[in-house]
Design a protein around this motif. Structure first.
Motif: not given
Length: 115
Positions: A59-67
């Motif tokens: 995952y790209t960092d900005s979506v880790k833990g959400r997507f």
């Protein structure tokens, strides 16, 4: 040839969730990996998440833990579960598959997150 069709986009309030699907058909045997990209208005298309044929994800960092990306089931569908959505997640989401030396793309699905 591989055909990809995305679905599941829409309008959601910040903090909400959406579930995107990428249905693959055609010569799906031998697909190396499937990725989701997004393109915000006036910006380049950026990689969001990838799942390999072996099930590894990135995952790209900005979506880790959400997507969460999952799939590769018998129906050849890859899903992107998007939670805790933010306005900056807005854009057209594209599914892409790599098979051999070829890349295939879907037509995209619009995701709009209202603040």
């Amino acid at each position: 040839q591989v055909q990809l069709v995305e679905s599941g986009g829409g309008l959601v309030q910040a903090g909400g969730s959406l579930r995107l699907s990428c249905a693959a058909s055609g010569s799906t045997f031998g697909i190396n990996f499937v990725s989701w990209y997004r393109q915000a208005p006036g910006k380049q298309r950026d990689l969001v998440a990838t799942i390999t044929a072996g099930g590894s994800t990135n995952y790209t960092d900005s979506v880790k833990g959400r997507f969460t990306i999952s799939g590769g089931d018998a129906k050849g569908t890859v899903v992107l579960q998007m939670n805790s959505l933010k306005p900056e997640d807005t854009g057209v989401y594209y599914c892409s598959a790599k098979r051999g030396s070829s890349y295939y793309w879907g037509q995209g699905t619009q995701v709009t997150v209202a603040s």
